[in-house]
Enzyme design. Structure first.
Site, mmCIF file in Angstrom:
data_model
loop_
_atom_site.group_PDB
_atom_site.id
_atom_site.type_symbol
_atom_site.label_atom_id
_atom_site.label_comp_id
_atom_site.label_asym_id
_atom_site.label_seq_id
_atom_site.Cartn_x
_atom_site.Cartn_y
_atom_site.Cartn_z
ATOM 1 N N GLY A 202 -6.716 16.743 7.004
ATOM 2 C CA GLY A 202 -6.092 15.782 7.837
ATOM 3 C C GLY A 202 -5.445 16.277 8.995
ATOM 4 O O GLY A 202 -4.424 17.472 8.700
ATOM 5 N N GLU B 214 -4.824 15.742 -3.450
ATOM 6 C CA GLU B 214 -3.864 16.091 -4.348
ATOM 7 C C GLU B 214 -4.246 16.363 -5.789
ATOM 8 O O GLU B 214 -3.614 16.188 -6.614
ATOM 9 C CB GLU B 214 -2.682 15.134 -4.145
ATOM 10 C CG GLU B 214 -2.120 15.066 -2.825
ATOM 11 C CD GLU B 214 -1.885 16.039 -2.225
ATOM 12 O OE1 GLU B 214 -1.524 17.281 -2.479
ATOM 13 O OE2 GLU B 214 -2.353 16.220 -0.819
ATOM 14 N N THR C 192 -8.511 23.026 1.215
ATOM 15 C CA THR C 192 -10.167 22.649 0.818
ATOM 16 C C THR C 192 -11.251 23.386 1.803
ATOM 17 O O THR C 192 -10.925 23.450 2.999
ATOM 18 C CB THR C 192 -10.347 21.113 0.845
ATOM 19 O OG1 THR C 192 -9.071 20.266 -0.167
ATOM 20 C CG2 THR C 192 -11.577 20.658 0.092
#
Ligand SMILES: Cc1cc2nc3c(=O)[nH]c(=O)nc-3n(C[C@H](O)[C@H](O)[C@H](O)COP(=O)(O)OP(=O)(O)OC[C@H]3O[C@@H](n4cnc5c(N)ncnc54)[C@H](O)[C@@H]3O)c2cc1C
Length: 688
Positions: A182, A426, A143
């Protein structure tokens, strides 16, 4: 009369006494089988013995403190994983049980699966041992600030420099910075970066590259890499979701993940045998999110059910002078018990999906990609539907707890905040419905052309559209409420509704509607199809597991009856929520709609006596639940009071030995002693 505290213990004991089945018989279902349950329970006990994972004061900690607490957890987790040789599945359960999104979570949940599925065998030989042993700590960087869902619009580039045999990784604009990644912010030293592959000016679209981020010697960011934590979020407080920008960072050509596509030294590109193969990692994560949804719903149900059984409020029984257990109010049952049924439905669909995914993984090693489409579509559809069920249902259950549900001590808030992100990552949920619908639409068009073509069982009902004249005359054959309970009648109803929505989508498209104008139709259709397969999976799974013998024992019969009552609740709750779509084309009559409503009420009543038994069946420990309201012993009021002991505002730093709050002298005393002036009403000519 017993005090309210003692009454709570009496109430929870009475609930357990009236349960018609043995809850422990169901626990293995939620652990993935008896064998796994034993191993996982041993892991839970091990975690409980380790002070570093203690969660007593977790609710009082801010972001920085939670991150600091998480670092020793990371180290101890890896030590114990290594010491006990935990399998990836056991390690995953370990992390679930820690119940904090520790900042290396993405290393095992995304980085490793992507490496394993997309790096070539030769690459894995080199990188695998480093990654498996945490020398490489990795994240998955797809992303960007400017784009998430629209993968084709990602801006980060990987340009091949033929002279040096290197890729040049570049983020040309602010919007091309990686964001939300993350484990990136502070922890990772490597990332799988999705970047547009460019050779001699030609753009081959997004591909994965292994990019070193930080020095393996001292963890400093490498030249050309700007990297930082992205800041506070709704949940996942301990996780270092991060921002990264690359300024012409050079990596070897062989750092492109080359299992499916390859680029030679000469700059020759070979494409994968199937364009969707590159998204294998996402499919795996979506599959695990289905199980995660089931467990999160079960967790909320455990807390909400136990508390609602011991909470007495309102109507008083004149004989006993006791108020009513709030779980006896139909409005409370209606907001909590369907979530229980969804947890069961989701776990059965999770099993179904896991089996399909395992089969796909076996097939793919032989070059057989025939299941790829199904795996992709069903993991997307179920992920989208189940995470939404969980996100909405858990919040509804929390609200059902009244004021105490607003306290973190309820145990309903911290994990839900974390869970909320599953509807976004996701694949954003609403977007995923387009993939399911597109697939069904394509099948429909194929079937119309070739009615005897092979269809996998979950989509076989589409054949009913081949003879459309006959299709529109279909009506639900139930002649009484009792007949509505028949699984075949329910199955047909859900098939008919989904088929009709496919037909309508096809008609809209035929009449020239743009795909982007059909979002609502896609959401409706995907939901209808997924609801149908969930009901099928629940029914089939239940019969396969619990309808085991032609001569069942009383215990087996009781268990089967109990789970069937939950199945009925799931069916009638779903039917009732979607009634309009069953009535719309006359498939259901108004009378059948009324039976559905009554059957829902009856189903709530039949699940109610076993509600606490079902809450117990999930097998959550009190430590894991970390809830004053939902502990096994029902001592909700005492635990609420006990937990206030840990509140830092009540501690020495904020309250002196006389019980006076910090800042009293400076800020409160002047008010109380009138040193801040007297209140005067504002005059109309005042400038303020
Ligand atoms: C907690 C968290 C952790 C994450 N971790 C990672 C990570 O480790 N690595 C990583 O790479 N990413 C990560 N992400 C990012 C995540 O994958 C994206 O946020 C997600 O894919 C959605 O993309 P987006 O944010 O760009 O939403 P957008 O695409 O901007 O969506 C915004 C809205 O527009 C709608 N929309 C967009 N396109 C269409 C369309 N074509 N038709 C109809 N509606 C449309 C969407 O449905 C949505 O409602 C994480 C996100 C979160 C919240």
């Amino acid at each position: 009369m017993p005090s309210a505290e003692n009454q709570q213990q009496l109430d929870i004991a009475a609930e357990r006494a009236k349960c018609t089945f043995d809850p422990s018989q169901l626990t293995a279902l939620f652990y993935g089988g008896e064998e796994k349950m034993k191993r996982f329970k041993a892991i839970e006990a091990m975690v409980d013995r380790e002070p570093v994972f203690d969660r007593t004061d977790r609710y009082f900690l801010g972001r920085t403190e939670r991150f600091k607490r998480a670092l020793p957890m990371v180290k101890r987790y890896v030590e114990l994983r290594n010491e006990h040789g935990l399998t990836p599945e056991e390690a995953a359960h370990f992390k679930v049980y820690i119940d904090d999104y520790i900042p290396v979570h993405l290393h095992e949940s995304m980085f490793l699966p992507v490496l394993r599925s997309q790096a070539s065998d030769e690459q894995l030989k080199v990188w695998g041992p480093h990654a498996e042993n945490y020398h490489y700590i990795g994240c998955y960087a797809q992303t960007e600030l400017g784009h998430g869902s629209a993968l084709s619009r990602l801006e980060t580039t990987a340009t091949l420099d033929l002279a040096t045999d290197q890729w040049v990784i570049n983020s040309p604009t602010q919007s091309s910075a990686k964001f939300w990644i993350g484990t990136l912010g502070k922890m990772a030293n490597h990332a799988v970066v999705q970047a547009k592959l460019i050779i001699k000016g030609k753009d081959y679209g997004s591909h994965p590259f292994l990019v070193p981020l930080r020095s393996l010697k001292d963890h400093t960011p490498l030249p050309g890499v700007v990297i930082k934590d992205q800041g506070p979020k709704q949940g996942a407080i301990s996780m270092d979701n991060g921002y990264a920008r690359f300024n012409h960072v050079r990596i070897p050509r062989t750092n492109m993940l080359m299992r499916f596509s390859q680029v030679s030294k000469e700059g020759v590109y070979s494409k994968p045998i199937h364009p969707k193969l590159a998204y294998g990692g996402m499919t795996a994560v979506r599959t695990t999110l289905i199980n995660h949804s089931a467990l999160s719903m079960a967790r909320a149900v455990t807390i909400a059910t136990r508390y609602s059984a011991v909470r007495r409020q309102g109507n008083v029984d004149l004989k006993t002078d006791l108020e009513t257990q709030v779980l006896d109010y139909p409005a409370v049952q209606y907001r909590i018990l369907p979530l229980l049924s969804h947890a069961f439905a989701t776990i059965f669909s999770g099993y179904w999906m896991n089996e399909m995914y395992a089969q796909y993984n076996t097939d793919i090693t032989k070059g057989d990609t025939s299941l790829l489409k199904d795996v992709h579509v069903y993991s997307s559809g179920l992920k989208s539907y189940c995470t939404k069920l969980g996100a909405d249902g858990i919040e509804e259950a929390r609200r059902c707890l009244g004021g105490h549900g607003f306290s973190l001590f309820s145990g309903m808030i911290d994990f839900h905040r974390q869970f909320l992100a599953t509807v976004t990552y996701e694949g954003e949920n609403a977007l995923l419905t387009q993939q399911v619908s597109r697939y069904l639409l394509k099948l429909y068009k194929d079937v119309i052309r070739k009615p005897d073509m092979h269809l996998s069982p979950p989509s076989r009902y589409i054949v009913s559209l081949v003879n459309h004249e006959r299709f529109v005359q279909q009506r639900c054959p139930a002649r009484s409420m009792a007949e509505l309970y028949h699984p075949k009648i329910v199955q047909k109803a859900f098939q008919h509704r989904a088929a009709r929505l496919i037909f309508e989508l096809a008609q809209a498209e035929k009449q020239g509607a743009q795909w982007s104008d059909l979002n609502l139709e896609c959401m409706r259709l995907s939901k209808a199809h997924v609801q149908y397969i969930m009901i099928e999976n629940f029914h089939n799974g239940l019969e396969k597991r619990y309808n085991v013998s032609s001569n069942p024992t009383a215990e087996q019969e009781a268990l089967l009856a109990a789970v069937r009552s939950v199945y009925n609740l799931h069916v009638f709750y779903t039917l009732e929520t979607e009634l309009a779509e069953f009535l719309e084309d006359g498939y259901f009559s108004p009378e059948q709609a009324a039976w559905t409503r009554q059957a829902l009420k009856d189903s709530l009543k039949s699940v109610r006596p076993n509600a606490v038994g079902f809450a117990d069946c999930f097998g959550f420990t009190d430590k894991f639940l970390n809830s004053a309201l939902g502990s096994y012993d029902g001592r909700a009021y005492e635990r609420m009071a006990e937990m206030t002991e840990y509140e830092p505002l009540n501690g020495k730093e904020m309250t002196d030995e006389r019980g006076v709050v910090w800042g009293y002298e400076e800020f409160l005393r002047p008010l109380i002693f009138g040193e801040v002036g007297a209140y005067k009403a504002r005059k109309p000519e005042s400038k303020l």
